[in-house]
Design a protein around this motif. Structure first.
Motif, PDB file in Angstrom:
ATOM      1  N   ASP A 104     -35.302 -15.286  40.849  1.00 53.17           N
ATOM      2  CA  ASP A 104     -36.331 -15.862  41.400  1.00 53.17           C
ATOM      3  C   ASP A 104     -36.968 -14.549  41.603  1.00 53.17           C
ATOM      4  OD1 ASP A 104     -35.073 -18.262  41.161  1.00 53.17           O
ATOM      5  OD2 ASP A 104     -34.932 -18.646  43.036  1.00 53.17           O
ATOM      6  N   ASN A 105     -38.504 -14.541  41.464  1.00 54.11           N
ATOM      7  CA  ASN A 105     -39.761 -13.327  42.281  1.00 54.11           C
ATOM      8  C   ASN A 105     -39.392 -12.510  41.833  1.00 54.11           C
ATOM      9  OD1 ASN A 105     -40.302 -16.057  43.544  1.00 54.11           O
ATOM     10  ND2 ASN A 105     -38.865 -15.718  45.523  1.00 54.11           N
ATOM     11  N   THR A 106     -38.955 -11.620  40.978  1.00 56.18           N
ATOM     12  CA  THR A 106     -38.501 -10.553  39.733  1.00 56.18           C
ATOM     13  C   THR A 106     -39.928  -9.788  39.726  1.00 56.18           C
ATOM     14  OG1 THR A 106     -36.257 -11.207  39.441  1.00 56.18           O
ATOM     15  CG2 THR A 106     -37.350  -9.455  38.598  1.00 56.18           C
ATOM     16  N   PHE A 107     -40.466  -9.984  38.629  1.00 53.41           N
ATOM     17  CA  PHE A 107     -41.857  -9.463  38.130  1.00 53.41           C
ATOM     18  C   PHE A 107     -42.868  -9.636  38.182  1.00 53.41           C
ATOM     19  CE2 PHE A 107     -38.389  -9.964  35.588  1.00 53.41           C
ATOM     20  CZ  PHE A 107     -37.221  -9.185  35.140  1.00 53.41           C
ATOM     21  N   ASP A 108     -43.465  -8.337  38.474  1.00 50.43           N
ATOM     22  CA  ASP A 108     -45.065  -9.315  38.464  1.00 50.43           C
ATOM     23  C   ASP A 108     -45.456  -9.744  37.197  1.00 50.43           C
ATOM     24  OD1 ASP A 108     -45.667  -7.246  41.009  1.00 50.43           O
ATOM     25  OD2 ASP A 108     -44.820  -5.293  39.846  1.00 50.43           O
ATOM     26  N   VAL A 109     -45.079  -9.455  36.299  1.00 50.09           N
ATOM     27  CA  VAL A 109     -45.842  -9.966  35.446  1.00 50.09           C
ATOM     28  C   VAL A 109     -45.163 -10.198  34.140  1.00 50.09           C
ATOM     29  CG1 VAL A 109     -47.398  -9.702  33.183  1.00 50.09           C
ATOM     30  CG2 VAL A 109     -47.954  -7.803  35.718  1.00 50.09           C
ATOM     31  N   VAL A 110     -44.901 -11.648  33.409  1.00 52.92           N
ATOM     32  CA  VAL A 110     -44.077 -12.221  33.057  1.00 52.92           C
ATOM     33  C   VAL A 110     -44.595 -12.897  31.157  1.00 52.92           C
ATOM     34  CG1 VAL A 110     -42.309 -14.053  32.259  1.00 52.92           C
ATOM     35  CG2 VAL A 110     -42.781 -13.141  34.955  1.00 52.92           C
ATOM     36  N   HIS A 111     -44.430 -12.352  30.394  1.00 50.86           N
ATOM     37  CA  HIS A 111     -45.242 -12.663  28.948  1.00 50.86           C
ATOM     38  C   HIS A 111     -44.814 -12.887  27.921  1.00 50.86           C
ATOM     39  CE1 HIS A 111     -46.631 -10.767  25.049  1.00 50.86           C
ATOM     40  NE2 HIS A 111     -48.082 -11.296  26.163  1.00 50.86           N
ATOM     41  N   ALA A 112     -45.720 -13.185  27.719  1.00 50.21           N
ATOM     42  CA  ALA A 112     -44.992 -14.230  25.767  1.00 50.21           C
ATOM     43  C   ALA A 112     -46.215 -14.203  25.087  1.00 50.21           C
ATOM     44  CB  ALA A 112     -44.592 -15.633  26.186  1.00 50.21           C
ATOM     45  N   HIS A 113     -45.482 -13.717  23.965  1.00 50.52           N
ATOM     46  CA  HIS A 113     -46.238 -13.269  22.733  1.00 50.52           C
ATOM     47  C   HIS A 113     -46.192 -13.992  21.807  1.00 50.52           C
ATOM     48  CE1 HIS A 113     -49.070 -12.179  19.795  1.00 50.52           C
ATOM     49  NE2 HIS A 113     -49.893 -12.335  19.801  1.00 50.52           N
ATOM     50  N   GLN A 114     -46.763 -15.383  21.058  1.00 54.22           N
ATOM     51  CA  GLN A 114     -46.814 -15.861  20.239  1.00 54.22           C
ATOM     52  C   GLN A 114     -44.704 -16.330  20.096  1.00 54.22           C
ATOM     53  OE1 GLN A 114     -48.383 -16.153  18.416  1.00 54.22           O
ATOM     54  NE2 GLN A 114     -49.964 -14.951  17.501  1.00 54.22           N
ATOM     55  N   VAL A 115     -44.528 -17.575  21.151  1.00 54.20           N
ATOM     56  CA  VAL A 115     -42.840 -17.495  21.581  1.00 54.20           C
ATOM     57  C   VAL A 115     -43.042 -19.215  21.550  1.00 54.20           C
ATOM     58  CG1 VAL A 115     -41.083 -17.986  23.102  1.00 54.20           C
ATOM     59  CG2 VAL A 115     -41.854 -15.801  22.705  1.00 54.20           C
ATOM     60  N   LEU A 116     -43.898 -19.484  22.700  1.00 57.14           N
ATOM     61  CA  LEU A 116     -44.080 -21.123  23.166  1.00 57.14           C
ATOM     62  C   LEU A 116     -44.137 -22.243  21.550  1.00 57.14           C
ATOM     63  CD1 LEU A 116     -45.851 -21.115  26.852  1.00 57.14           C
ATOM     64  CD2 LEU A 116     -43.068 -20.853  25.920  1.00 57.14           C
ATOM     65  N   GLN A 117     -44.945 -21.685  21.167  1.00 59.16           N
ATOM     66  CA  GLN A 117     -44.641 -22.191  20.007  1.00 59.16           C
ATOM     67  C   GLN A 117     -43.721 -22.424  19.035  1.00 59.16           C
ATOM     68  OE1 GLN A 117     -46.585 -20.386  15.891  1.00 59.16           O
ATOM     69  NE2 GLN A 117     -46.510 -18.558  17.742  1.00 59.16           N
ATOM     70  N   HIS A 118     -42.544 -21.692  19.593  1.00 62.74           N
ATOM     71  CA  HIS A 118     -41.187 -21.619  18.504  1.00 62.74           C
ATOM     72  C   HIS A 118     -39.697 -22.204  19.293  1.00 62.74           C
ATOM     73  CE1 HIS A 118     -42.695 -19.632  15.470  1.00 62.74           C
ATOM     74  NE2 HIS A 118     -43.966 -17.969  16.167  1.00 62.74           N
ATOM     75  N   VAL A 119     -40.333 -23.052  20.579  1.00 62.39           N
ATOM     76  CA  VAL A 119     -38.888 -23.213  21.233  1.00 62.39           C
ATOM     77  C   VAL A 119     -39.391 -24.464  21.402  1.00 62.39           C
ATOM     78  CG1 VAL A 119     -39.401 -20.519  22.802  1.00 62.39           C
ATOM     79  CG2 VAL A 119     -40.030 -23.202  23.461  1.00 62.39           C
ATOM     80  N   GLY A 120     -37.339 -25.455  22.533  1.00 65.97           N
ATOM     81  CA  GLY A 120     -37.512 -26.712  22.187  1.00 65.97           C
ATOM     82  C   GLY A 120     -38.140 -26.709  23.238  1.00 65.97           C
ATOM     83  N   ASP A 121     -38.628 -26.424  24.677  1.00 63.94           N
ATOM     84  CA  ASP A 121     -39.120 -26.983  25.713  1.00 63.94           C
ATOM     85  C   ASP A 121     -40.087 -25.772  26.354  1.00 63.94           C
ATOM     86  OD1 ASP A 121     -39.240 -28.214  28.062  1.00 63.94           O
ATOM     87  OD2 ASP A 121     -37.482 -28.689  27.918  1.00 63.94           O
ATOM     88  N   PRO A 122     -41.484 -26.234  25.937  1.00 61.95           N
ATOM     89  CA  PRO A 122     -42.067 -24.556  26.343  1.00 61.95           C
ATOM     90  C   PRO A 122     -42.627 -25.059  27.737  1.00 61.95           C
ATOM     91  CG  PRO A 122     -43.607 -26.141  24.554  1.00 61.95           C
ATOM     92  CD  PRO A 122     -41.408 -26.723  24.499  1.00 61.95           C
ATOM     93  N   VAL A 123     -42.931 -26.373  28.310  1.00 61.40           N
ATOM     94  CA  VAL A 123     -42.700 -26.348  30.114  1.00 61.40           C
ATOM     95  C   VAL A 123     -42.045 -26.353  30.213  1.00 61.40           C
ATOM     96  CG1 VAL A 123     -43.460 -28.288  31.317  1.00 61.40           C
ATOM     97  CG2 VAL A 123     -43.819 -28.340  29.549  1.00 61.40           C
ATOM     98  N   GLN A 124     -40.288 -26.016  30.171  1.00 61.19           N
ATOM     99  CA  GLN A 124     -38.929 -25.200  30.563  1.00 61.19           C
ATOM    100  C   GLN A 124     -39.312 -23.842  30.931  1.00 61.19           C
ATOM    101  OE1 GLN A 124     -36.972 -26.051  32.799  1.00 61.19           O
ATOM    102  NE2 GLN A 124     -36.054 -24.467  32.880  1.00 61.19           N
ATOM    103  N   ALA A 125     -40.073 -23.397  29.339  1.00 61.89           N
ATOM    104  CA  ALA A 125     -40.132 -22.825  29.373  1.00 61.89           C
ATOM    105  C   ALA A 125     -40.742 -21.231  30.697  1.00 61.89           C
ATOM    106  CB  ALA A 125     -40.319 -22.048  28.144  1.00 61.89           C
TER     107      ALA A 125
END
Length: 271
Positions: A104-125
């Motif tokens: 928990d609480n590790t990164f200043d920025v968490v980024h994902a480009h063109q990822v959530l359209q391809h995952v099974g559970d974008p809310v969990q992501a």
């Protein structure tokens, strides 16, 4: 905790990586760049061949970029990209966005480009992305919205391509129109609405070189990528239909009147 359940529609054929390697922080993450500091720590999820990740590393010379992807072979390509640029402030790992291996609480920025359209559970992501972001840190996601793609001139083959793409993507557990849904998903993941900035930007292809490049790569993807394999294997389309779609992309690319706009939804949310 949830694991990846969707099938990645594109795969990693050369025609796919040709487009992914074109992406830069400037053309694919401009909405995020003002948030970066020289000492920012960044987790770049779904890093692909690593071009955006390496750009980030150059922009945070006193910071660090952790580039992760679900596919081990692609992580290796991202490592090679960093090596070719002489970038030292990066590390790499295989990771599932649904169940990240970081504290928990590790990164200043968490980024994902063109990822959530391809995952099974974008809310969990997004919950996981929020979990590993530091308090006050930023979660940034950007996804295209296929149904909102706009092109000229009208072409039956391209309309068929879009319908087929959406059918295959959803059959594999993805959401091809993710761009319009990012804010809703962020709210469902627990972000406060006041912490969310939802925007949009586009890619546009119109010049001779742009049309030749984009039309050519999709002419190849329509025949050789995992999208093509899944379309046939799943009974969504035939090889003849894919051949016609490929020719439509070639014809569009050769037409001096050709124009294509690809819209993207963006969300920048404060953890």
């Amino acid at each position: 905790m949830a694991k990846e359940t969707a099938t990645y529609i594109h795969g990693h054929h050369e025609s796919v990586l040709r487009s992914h390697a074109w992406r830069t922080a400037e053309n694919s993450a401009a909405y995020l760049l003002p948030e970066l500091q020289a000492d920012s720590t960044i987790l770049d999820i779904g890093c692909g061949p690593g071009t955006i990740s390496a750009d980030f590393a150059a922009l945070v010379p006193k910071g660090h970029v952790t580039a992760v992807d679900y596919a081990p072979g692609i992580v290796e390509q991202a490592e090679k990209e960093a090596e070719s640029r002489g970038v030292a402030n990066m590390s790499f790992a295989v990771a599932d966005v649904h169940d990240l291996q970081y504290e928990d609480n590790t990164f200043d920025v968490v980024h994902a480009h063109q990822v959530l359209q391809h995952v099974g559970d974008p809310v969990q992501a997004l919950r996981e992305m929020r979990r590993v972001a530091k308090p006050g840190g930023v979660v940034a996601v950007r996804d295209s919205d296929y149904r909102a793609f706009t092109w000229f001139p009208e072409a039956e083959g391209l309309t068929k391509w879009l319908d087929l793409y959406e059918e295959v993507a959803r059959a594999g557990g993805g959401e091809p129109d993710a761009g319009r849904m990012l804010k809703a998903w962020a709210l469902r993941a627990g972000f406060d609405e006041k912490s969310i900035r939802a925007t949009s930007t586009t890619w546009t292809f119109s010049s001779d070189a742009e049309r030749e490049w984009w039309g050519g790569l999709w002419a190849d993807r329509a025949l050789h990528s995992d999208f093509a394999k899944q379309a046939v294997a799943g009974g969504h389309g035939t090889q003849d239909e894919l051949q016609a779609i490929s020719q439509s992309w070639k014809s569009w690319g050769e037409n001096p009147e050709g124009w294509l706009m690809i819209p993207h939804g963006e969300v920048l949310a404060r953890a």
